[in-house]
Design a protein around this motif. Structure first.
Motif, PDB file in Angstrom:
ATOM      1  N   GLU A 143      62.349 121.811   1.388  1.00  0.00           N
ATOM      2  CA  GLU A 143      61.569 120.600   1.886  1.00  0.00           C
ATOM      3  C   GLU A 143      60.575 120.358   1.037  1.00  0.00           C
ATOM      4  OE1 GLU A 143      62.009 121.444   6.744  1.00  0.00           O
ATOM      5  OE2 GLU A 143      60.057 121.830   5.694  1.00  0.00           O
ATOM      6  N   GLN A 144      60.079 121.480   0.386  1.00  0.00           N
ATOM      7  CA  GLN A 144      58.830 121.392  -0.558  1.00  0.00           C
ATOM      8  C   GLN A 144      59.558 120.657  -1.921  1.00  0.00           C
ATOM      9  OE1 GLN A 144      57.101 124.860  -1.543  1.00  0.00           O
ATOM     10  NE2 GLN A 144      56.622 125.338   0.573  1.00  0.00           N
ATOM     11  N   ILE A 145      60.632 120.950  -2.194  1.00  0.00           N
ATOM     12  CA  ILE A 145      61.357 120.567  -3.418  1.00  0.00           C
ATOM     13  C   ILE A 145      61.799 118.883  -3.066  1.00  0.00           C
ATOM     14  CG2 ILE A 145      63.679 120.356  -4.621  1.00  0.00           C
ATOM     15  CD1 ILE A 145      63.741 123.533  -4.433  1.00  0.00           C
ATOM     16  N   SER A 146      62.298 118.721  -2.039  1.00  0.00           N
ATOM     17  CA  SER A 146      62.652 117.095  -1.650  1.00  0.00           C
ATOM     18  C   SER A 146      61.361 116.255  -1.687  1.00  0.00           C
ATOM     19  CB  SER A 146      63.404 117.233  -0.514  1.00  0.00           C
ATOM     20  OG  SER A 146      62.305 117.446   0.624  1.00  0.00           O
ATOM     21  N   ARG A 147      60.075 116.746  -1.426  1.00  0.00           N
ATOM     22  CA  ARG A 147      59.018 115.966  -1.292  1.00  0.00           C
ATOM     23  C   ARG A 147      58.614 115.621  -2.513  1.00  0.00           C
ATOM     24  NH1 ARG A 147      57.155 119.432   3.182  1.00  0.00           N
ATOM     25  NH2 ARG A 147      55.594 120.389   1.614  1.00  0.00           N
ATOM     26  N   TYR A 148      58.889 116.243  -3.784  1.00  0.00           N
ATOM     27  CA  TYR A 148      58.339 115.740  -5.025  1.00  0.00           C
ATOM     28  C   TYR A 148      58.856 114.337  -5.357  1.00  0.00           C
ATOM     29  CZ  TYR A 148      55.813 116.798  -9.318  1.00  0.00           C
ATOM     30  OH  TYR A 148      54.992 117.004 -10.397  1.00  0.00           O
TER      31      TYR A 148
END
Length: 413
Positions: free
Chosen positions: A52-57
Protein backbone atom coordinates in the motif's frame (compact mmCIF):
# COMPACT_ATOMS: atom_id res chain seq x y z
CA UNK A 1 16.32 -0.34 -30.07
CA UNK A 2 13.13 0.45 -28.16
CA UNK A 3 12.25 -2.06 -25.49
CA UNK A 4 8.88 -3.76 -25.61
CA UNK A 5 6.52 -3.53 -22.67
CA UNK A 6 6.42 -7.33 -22.63
CA UNK A 7 10.12 -7.32 -21.69
CA UNK A 8 9.50 -5.66 -18.32
CA UNK A 9 8.46 -8.89 -16.53
CA UNK A 10 11.53 -10.62 -17.95
CA UNK A 11 13.81 -7.88 -16.59
CA UNK A 12 12.05 -7.95 -13.23
CA UNK A 13 12.37 -11.70 -12.91
CA UNK A 14 16.09 -11.63 -13.73
CA UNK A 15 16.76 -8.90 -11.16
CA UNK A 16 14.80 -10.82 -8.52
CA UNK A 17 16.55 -14.12 -9.24
CA UNK A 18 20.01 -12.53 -9.35
CA UNK A 19 19.85 -10.30 -6.28
CA UNK A 20 16.93 -11.81 -4.32
CA UNK A 21 15.34 -8.36 -4.11
CA UNK A 22 11.63 -7.84 -4.75
CA UNK A 23 10.54 -6.19 -7.99
CA UNK A 24 7.13 -4.61 -8.67
CA UNK A 25 5.66 -3.05 -11.77
CA UNK A 26 2.93 -0.42 -11.30
CA UNK A 27 1.10 0.66 -14.45
CA UNK A 28 -0.13 4.15 -15.35
CA UNK A 29 -3.37 3.52 -13.45
CA UNK A 30 -1.58 2.85 -10.17
CA UNK A 31 -2.24 -0.91 -10.38
CA UNK A 32 0.27 -3.70 -9.72
CA UNK A 33 0.67 -5.53 -13.03
CA UNK A 34 3.21 -7.99 -11.72
CA UNK A 35 5.57 -8.60 -8.84
CA UNK A 36 8.46 -10.88 -8.08
CA UNK A 37 8.73 -11.68 -4.38
CA UNK A 38 9.18 -14.79 -2.28
CA UNK A 39 6.08 -16.64 -1.09
CA UNK A 40 7.28 -16.33 2.52
CA UNK A 41 7.55 -12.58 2.11
CA UNK A 42 4.01 -12.34 0.73
CA UNK A 43 2.61 -14.25 3.72
CA UNK A 44 3.99 -11.80 6.27
CA UNK A 45 1.27 -9.62 7.88
CA UNK A 46 3.20 -6.44 7.03
CA UNK A 47 3.45 -7.28 3.34
CA UNK A 48 0.05 -5.77 2.46
CA UNK A 49 0.88 -2.54 4.29
CA UNK A 50 4.20 -2.36 2.46
CA UNK A 51 2.50 -2.70 -0.92
CA UNK A 52 0.00 0.00 0.00
CA UNK A 53 2.86 2.35 0.80
CA UNK A 54 4.51 1.54 -2.51
CA UNK A 55 1.29 2.12 -4.48
CA UNK A 56 0.65 5.52 -2.89
CA UNK A 57 3.84 7.09 -4.19
CA UNK A 58 3.05 9.59 -7.02
CA UNK A 59 5.53 8.12 -9.49
CA UNK A 60 4.38 9.89 -12.62
CA UNK A 61 4.77 13.30 -10.94
CA UNK A 62 8.53 12.78 -11.05
CA UNK A 63 10.06 14.27 -14.20
CA UNK A 64 13.60 12.94 -13.66
CA UNK A 65 15.05 10.44 -16.08
CA UNK A 66 17.06 8.74 -13.34
CA UNK A 67 16.57 5.92 -10.85
CA UNK A 68 15.02 7.55 -7.79
CA UNK A 69 15.88 6.25 -4.33
CA UNK A 70 13.59 6.38 -1.33
CA UNK A 71 13.81 4.93 2.14
CA UNK A 72 11.39 4.31 4.99
CA UNK A 73 11.93 2.55 8.32
CA UNK A 74 15.46 1.55 7.18
CA UNK A 75 14.03 -0.14 4.07
CA UNK A 76 15.61 1.05 0.80
CA UNK A 77 13.87 1.15 -2.58
CA UNK A 78 14.49 2.63 -5.97
CA UNK A 79 12.12 3.11 -8.85
CA UNK A 80 12.40 3.93 -12.52
CA UNK A 81 9.59 5.59 -14.41
CA UNK A 82 8.72 3.97 -17.73
CA UNK A 83 7.94 6.51 -20.44
CA UNK A 84 7.54 6.36 -24.18
CA UNK A 85 6.99 9.40 -26.40
CA UNK A 86 6.44 11.51 -23.26
CA UNK A 87 3.65 9.19 -22.11
CA UNK A 88 3.88 7.64 -18.66
CA UNK A 89 3.45 3.85 -18.85
CA UNK A 90 4.23 2.93 -15.26
CA UNK A 91 7.10 2.46 -12.84
CA UNK A 92 9.39 -0.42 -11.97
CA UNK A 93 9.94 -0.48 -8.20
CA UNK A 94 12.85 -2.49 -6.80
CA UNK A 95 13.03 -3.17 -3.06
CA UNK A 96 12.98 -3.22 -0.17
CA UNK A 97 16.51 -4.03 0.91
CA UNK A 98 18.69 -3.19 3.92
CA UNK A 99 22.09 -1.54 4.04
CA UNK A 100 23.04 -3.75 7.01
CA UNK A 101 21.48 -6.33 9.30
CA UNK A 102 18.67 -4.86 11.36
CA UNK A 103 19.48 -4.50 15.06
CA UNK A 104 17.15 -4.95 18.04
CA UNK A 105 17.57 -1.26 18.78
CA UNK A 106 16.32 -0.32 15.32
CA UNK A 107 13.40 -2.74 15.58
CA UNK A 108 12.34 -1.17 18.88
CA UNK A 109 12.67 2.30 17.41
CA UNK A 110 10.52 1.36 14.43
CA UNK A 111 7.90 -0.22 16.68
CA UNK A 112 7.73 2.92 18.80
CA UNK A 113 7.26 5.03 15.67
CA UNK A 114 4.30 2.98 14.43
CA UNK A 115 0.97 4.34 15.64
CA UNK A 116 -0.72 0.96 15.83
CA UNK A 117 -0.52 -2.37 17.59
CA UNK A 118 2.59 -4.05 16.24
CA UNK A 119 3.48 -7.70 16.06
CA UNK A 120 7.18 -7.70 16.95
CA UNK A 121 7.76 -11.25 15.74
CA UNK A 122 6.25 -10.54 12.31
CA UNK A 123 8.13 -7.27 12.09
CA UNK A 124 11.44 -8.96 12.85
CA UNK A 125 10.69 -11.73 10.36
CA UNK A 126 10.00 -9.34 7.49
CA UNK A 127 13.30 -7.55 8.12
CA UNK A 128 15.12 -10.88 8.27
CA UNK A 129 13.70 -11.75 4.85
CA UNK A 130 15.12 -8.62 3.21
CA UNK A 131 18.41 -8.85 1.33
CA UNK A 132 21.34 -6.85 2.68
CA UNK A 133 22.64 -4.74 -0.20
CA UNK A 134 25.16 -1.92 0.42
CA UNK A 135 24.31 1.47 -1.06
CA UNK A 136 27.01 1.27 -3.71
CA UNK A 137 25.72 -2.11 -4.89
CA UNK A 138 22.09 -0.95 -4.93
CA UNK A 139 23.18 2.06 -6.96
CA UNK A 140 24.85 -0.25 -9.48
CA UNK A 141 21.70 -2.40 -9.70
CA UNK A 142 19.60 0.70 -10.38
CA UNK A 143 21.91 1.77 -13.21
CA UNK A 144 21.79 -1.75 -14.66
CA UNK A 145 17.97 -1.83 -14.59
CA UNK A 146 17.87 1.61 -16.19
CA UNK A 147 20.19 0.43 -18.95
CA UNK A 148 18.09 -2.68 -19.58
CA UNK A 149 14.99 -0.50 -19.95
CA UNK A 150 16.35 2.49 -21.89
CA UNK A 151 19.68 1.22 -23.30
CA UNK A 152 21.31 4.39 -21.94
CA UNK A 153 24.41 4.64 -19.78
CA UNK A 154 24.20 6.80 -16.67
CA UNK A 155 26.91 8.72 -14.87
CA UNK A 156 27.08 7.49 -11.27
CA UNK A 157 27.72 10.97 -9.85
CA UNK A 158 24.64 12.35 -11.63
CA UNK A 159 22.42 9.65 -10.14
CA UNK A 160 23.74 10.52 -6.69
CA UNK A 161 23.22 14.21 -7.35
CA UNK A 162 19.54 13.67 -8.15
CA UNK A 163 18.81 11.68 -5.00
CA UNK A 164 18.48 13.08 -1.50
CA UNK A 165 18.55 9.55 -0.06
CA UNK A 166 22.06 9.02 -1.46
CA UNK A 167 23.47 12.20 0.08
CA UNK A 168 25.09 10.42 3.06
CA UNK A 169 26.72 8.04 0.59
CA UNK A 170 27.98 11.00 -1.42
CA UNK A 171 29.50 12.51 1.74
CA UNK A 172 31.22 9.21 2.51
CA UNK A 173 32.77 9.36 -0.95
CA UNK A 174 34.29 12.73 0.07
CA UNK A 175 33.21 14.57 -3.01
CA UNK A 176 32.68 18.19 -1.90
CA UNK A 177 32.72 19.49 -5.46
CA UNK A 178 29.51 17.59 -6.20
CA UNK A 179 27.78 19.32 -3.29
CA UNK A 180 28.73 22.79 -4.47
CA UNK A 181 28.00 22.14 -8.14
CA UNK A 182 24.37 21.19 -7.69
CA UNK A 183 22.20 23.21 -10.01
CA UNK A 184 19.04 21.44 -8.99
CA UNK A 185 17.68 20.51 -5.65
CA UNK A 186 14.83 18.32 -4.46
CA UNK A 187 12.53 20.11 -2.04
CA UNK A 188 8.82 20.45 -1.55
CA UNK A 189 8.41 24.20 -1.99
CA UNK A 190 9.88 24.30 -5.47
CA UNK A 191 9.10 20.93 -6.98
CA UNK A 192 5.39 20.52 -7.38
CA UNK A 193 2.74 23.11 -6.55
CA UNK A 194 0.31 20.36 -5.57
CA UNK A 195 2.67 19.10 -2.86
CA UNK A 196 3.29 22.63 -1.62
CA UNK A 197 -0.44 23.16 -1.18
CA UNK A 198 -0.86 19.88 0.66
CA UNK A 199 2.11 20.52 2.96
CA UNK A 200 1.00 24.03 3.86
CA UNK A 201 -2.49 22.72 4.55
CA UNK A 202 -1.05 20.21 7.03
CA UNK A 203 0.90 22.99 8.76
CA UNK A 204 -2.17 25.22 8.88
CA UNK A 205 -4.30 22.49 10.46
CA UNK A 206 -1.60 21.12 12.78
CA UNK A 207 -1.71 17.65 11.21
CA UNK A 208 1.61 16.41 12.57
CA UNK A 209 0.97 12.71 11.93
CA UNK A 210 -0.12 13.39 8.36
CA UNK A 211 2.93 15.57 7.90
CA UNK A 212 5.21 12.68 8.93
CA UNK A 213 3.66 10.39 6.34
CA UNK A 214 3.89 13.12 3.75
CA UNK A 215 7.58 13.71 4.37
CA UNK A 216 8.32 9.96 4.45
CA UNK A 217 6.69 9.25 1.11
CA UNK A 218 6.12 12.47 -0.73
CA UNK A 219 8.29 15.35 0.41
CA UNK A 220 11.02 14.74 -2.13
CA UNK A 221 10.00 16.20 -5.45
CA UNK A 222 12.35 16.20 -8.40
CA UNK A 223 11.54 19.24 -10.49
CA UNK A 224 13.94 21.84 -11.75
CA UNK A 225 14.33 24.66 -9.25
CA UNK A 226 15.06 28.29 -9.84
CA UNK A 227 18.52 29.62 -9.18
CA UNK A 228 18.29 32.49 -6.68
CA UNK A 229 21.99 33.30 -6.65
CA UNK A 230 24.29 33.11 -9.67
CA UNK A 231 27.41 33.44 -7.56
CA UNK A 232 26.90 30.60 -5.09
CA UNK A 233 24.93 27.36 -5.06
CA UNK A 234 24.98 27.43 -1.27
CA UNK A 235 23.58 30.98 -1.30
CA UNK A 236 20.87 29.91 -3.72
CA UNK A 237 19.92 27.01 -1.47
CA UNK A 238 19.67 29.26 1.55
CA UNK A 239 17.47 31.68 -0.36
CA UNK A 240 15.13 28.85 -1.34
CA UNK A 241 14.86 27.64 2.24
CA UNK A 242 14.21 31.18 3.51
CA UNK A 243 11.30 31.35 1.08
CA UNK A 244 10.11 28.04 2.50
CA UNK A 245 10.23 29.34 6.08
CA UNK A 246 8.15 32.35 5.04
CA UNK A 247 5.47 30.11 3.48
CA UNK A 248 5.31 27.82 6.52
CA UNK A 249 5.18 30.81 8.87
CA UNK A 250 2.19 32.27 7.02
CA UNK A 251 0.41 28.89 7.02
CA UNK A 252 0.90 28.59 10.79
CA UNK A 253 -0.51 32.09 11.34
CA UNK A 254 -3.56 31.14 9.28
CA UNK A 255 -3.86 28.09 11.53
CA UNK A 256 -4.11 30.30 14.62
CA UNK A 257 -0.51 30.70 15.76
CA UNK A 258 0.15 34.09 17.35
CA UNK A 259 1.76 36.41 14.78
CA UNK A 260 4.52 37.60 17.08
CA UNK A 261 5.39 34.01 17.98
CA UNK A 262 5.35 32.96 14.33
CA UNK A 263 7.54 35.84 13.14
CA UNK A 264 9.98 35.33 16.01
CA UNK A 265 10.30 31.66 15.05
CA UNK A 266 10.73 32.64 11.42
CA UNK A 267 13.56 35.04 12.29
CA UNK A 268 15.20 32.40 14.48
CA UNK A 269 15.24 29.72 11.76
CA UNK A 270 16.40 32.15 9.09
CA UNK A 271 19.27 33.25 11.33
CA UNK A 272 20.18 29.60 11.92
CA UNK A 273 20.09 28.90 8.17
CA UNK A 274 22.52 31.75 7.53
CA UNK A 275 25.07 30.16 9.86
CA UNK A 276 25.10 26.77 8.11
CA UNK A 277 27.67 25.81 5.49
CA UNK A 278 26.48 22.40 4.29
CA UNK A 279 23.46 21.65 2.15
CA UNK A 280 22.53 18.61 4.22
CA UNK A 281 22.42 20.71 7.39
CA UNK A 282 20.22 23.31 5.69
CA UNK A 283 17.67 20.70 4.63
CA UNK A 284 17.63 19.12 8.10
CA UNK A 285 16.98 22.50 9.74
CA UNK A 286 14.20 23.23 7.26
CA UNK A 287 12.44 19.99 8.19
CA UNK A 288 12.89 20.86 11.87
CA UNK A 289 11.20 24.23 11.25
CA UNK A 290 8.25 22.57 9.50
CA UNK A 291 7.70 20.21 12.42
CA UNK A 292 8.06 23.04 14.95
CA UNK A 293 5.42 25.25 13.32
CA UNK A 294 3.06 22.31 12.79
CA UNK A 295 3.40 21.06 16.36
CA UNK A 296 2.61 24.50 17.73
CA UNK A 297 -0.55 24.75 15.63
CA UNK A 298 -1.52 21.23 16.71
CA UNK A 299 -1.15 22.16 20.39
CA UNK A 300 -3.35 25.20 19.86
CA UNK A 301 -6.03 23.06 18.23
CA UNK A 302 -6.01 20.66 21.16
CA UNK A 303 -6.56 23.53 23.55
CA UNK A 304 -9.65 24.77 21.71
CA UNK A 305 -12.00 22.01 22.75
CA UNK A 306 -12.77 19.73 25.66
CA UNK A 307 -11.08 16.36 25.97
CA UNK A 308 -14.16 14.56 24.63
CA UNK A 309 -14.39 16.70 21.49
CA UNK A 310 -10.64 16.47 20.88
CA UNK A 311 -10.89 12.67 21.17
CA UNK A 312 -13.74 12.68 18.62
CA UNK A 313 -11.75 14.79 16.17
CA UNK A 314 -8.71 12.54 16.46
CA UNK A 315 -10.84 9.43 15.93
CA UNK A 316 -12.51 10.97 12.89
CA UNK A 317 -9.15 12.00 11.48
CA UNK A 318 -7.71 8.49 11.90
CA UNK A 319 -10.78 6.72 10.48
CA UNK A 320 -11.71 8.88 7.49
CA UNK A 321 -11.55 5.86 5.20
CA UNK A 322 -14.08 3.88 7.20
CA UNK A 323 -17.59 4.25 8.47
CA UNK A 324 -17.84 6.62 11.44
CA UNK A 325 -20.99 6.56 13.55
CA UNK A 326 -22.24 8.63 16.47
CA UNK A 327 -22.41 5.45 18.58
CA UNK A 328 -18.71 4.77 17.97
CA UNK A 329 -17.79 8.30 19.05
CA UNK A 330 -20.05 8.07 22.09
CA UNK A 331 -18.35 4.83 23.10
CA UNK A 332 -14.81 6.23 22.98
CA UNK A 333 -15.82 9.35 24.92
CA UNK A 334 -18.03 7.48 27.42
CA UNK A 335 -20.88 9.92 26.78
CA UNK A 336 -24.41 9.33 25.63
CA UNK A 337 -24.96 9.89 21.87
CA UNK A 338 -27.45 12.70 22.46
CA UNK A 339 -25.24 14.57 24.92
CA UNK A 340 -22.15 14.15 22.74
CA UNK A 341 -24.02 15.42 19.69
CA UNK A 342 -25.18 18.49 21.59
CA UNK A 343 -21.73 19.13 23.08
CA UNK A 344 -20.01 18.81 19.71
CA UNK A 345 -22.39 21.29 18.07
CA UNK A 346 -21.91 23.73 20.96
CA UNK A 347 -18.09 23.65 20.92
CA UNK A 348 -17.31 23.19 17.21
CA UNK A 349 -20.25 25.10 15.78
CA UNK A 350 -21.39 22.39 13.37
CA UNK A 351 -22.92 18.95 13.76
CA UNK A 352 -20.82 15.79 13.94
CA UNK A 353 -22.15 14.56 10.59
CA UNK A 354 -21.27 17.84 8.88
CA UNK A 355 -17.80 17.82 10.48
CA UNK A 356 -17.18 14.30 9.19
CA UNK A 357 -18.33 15.28 5.70
CA UNK A 358 -16.05 18.31 5.68
CA UNK A 359 -13.06 16.24 6.76
CA UNK A 360 -13.73 13.63 4.09
CA UNK A 361 -14.07 16.28 1.40
CA UNK A 362 -10.81 17.90 2.53
CA UNK A 363 -9.13 14.51 2.18
CA UNK A 364 -10.71 14.03 -1.23
CA UNK A 365 -9.37 17.42 -2.33
CA UNK A 366 -5.84 16.35 -1.42
CA UNK A 367 -6.16 13.05 -3.27
CA UNK A 368 -7.53 14.81 -6.34
CA UNK A 369 -4.65 17.26 -6.21
CA UNK A 370 -1.63 15.02 -5.62
CA UNK A 371 -2.64 11.65 -7.11
CA UNK A 372 -4.14 10.29 -10.29
CA UNK A 373 -6.61 8.01 -8.48
CA UNK A 374 -9.98 7.87 -10.19
CA UNK A 375 -12.82 9.97 -8.78
CA UNK A 376 -14.94 6.88 -8.24
CA UNK A 377 -12.15 5.18 -6.26
CA UNK A 378 -11.63 8.23 -4.06
CA UNK A 379 -15.34 8.43 -3.32
CA UNK A 380 -15.52 4.73 -2.48
CA UNK A 381 -12.44 4.79 -0.23
CA UNK A 382 -13.93 7.68 1.73
CA UNK A 383 -17.12 5.70 2.24
CA UNK A 384 -19.25 7.57 -0.31
CA UNK A 385 -20.53 4.38 -1.90
CA UNK A 386 -22.85 6.27 -4.25
CA UNK A 387 -20.71 8.29 -6.67
CA UNK A 388 -23.49 10.77 -7.40
CA UNK A 389 -23.81 11.43 -3.65
CA UNK A 390 -20.05 11.95 -3.40
CA UNK A 391 -20.19 14.49 -6.24
CA UNK A 392 -23.16 16.23 -4.61
CA UNK A 393 -21.44 16.56 -1.21
CA UNK A 394 -18.15 17.59 -2.80
CA UNK A 395 -19.89 20.35 -4.76
CA UNK A 396 -21.75 21.44 -1.62
CA UNK A 397 -18.50 22.32 0.16
CA UNK A 398 -16.31 23.39 -2.76
CA UNK A 399 -18.74 24.75 -5.34
CA UNK A 400 -17.15 22.45 -7.93
CA UNK A 401 -17.49 18.87 -9.07
CA UNK A 402 -14.48 16.63 -8.29
CA UNK A 403 -13.55 16.55 -11.98
CA UNK A 404 -13.61 20.32 -12.33
CA UNK A 405 -11.74 20.77 -9.05
CA UNK A 406 -8.95 18.46 -10.24
CA UNK A 407 -8.78 20.30 -13.54
CA UNK A 408 -8.46 23.70 -11.84
CA UNK A 409 -5.67 22.37 -9.61
CA UNK A 410 -3.70 21.58 -12.73
CA UNK A 411 -3.37 17.86 -12.12
CA UNK A 412 -3.58 15.23 -14.86
CA UNK A 413 -7.15 14.44 -15.82
Amino acid sequence: MEISRTDFPYIGQLIYETHHISVFYINQFGEFEYEFTSSVFRKNPYYTSLKEQISRYPYQDDPNNYPIFTSNSDMDFFYINIERNDHFLGAMVVGPSLQSEISDEKINRIMNALKENTNKRSLIEIYQLLPVIPTQSLLSISMLVYYLIYHQKLDRSMVIEHNKELEPFRIQMENPDLELSKGRRNFIFHSNLSYERALLDYVKNGHVEKLKDFINYSIVGNAELGLLSKRSRLRSEKNLMITGVALVCRAAIEGGLNEETAFTLSDFYIQQLEELERLKEILALMEEAIYDFTNRVSQLNEQKYSAAITACQKYIYNHLYGEITLDQLAEITHLSPNYLSSLFKKEVGISISEYIQRQKIDEAKKLLTITNYSISDIGTWLNFYDQSYFIKIFKKYTGLTPKKYRGEQGYLK
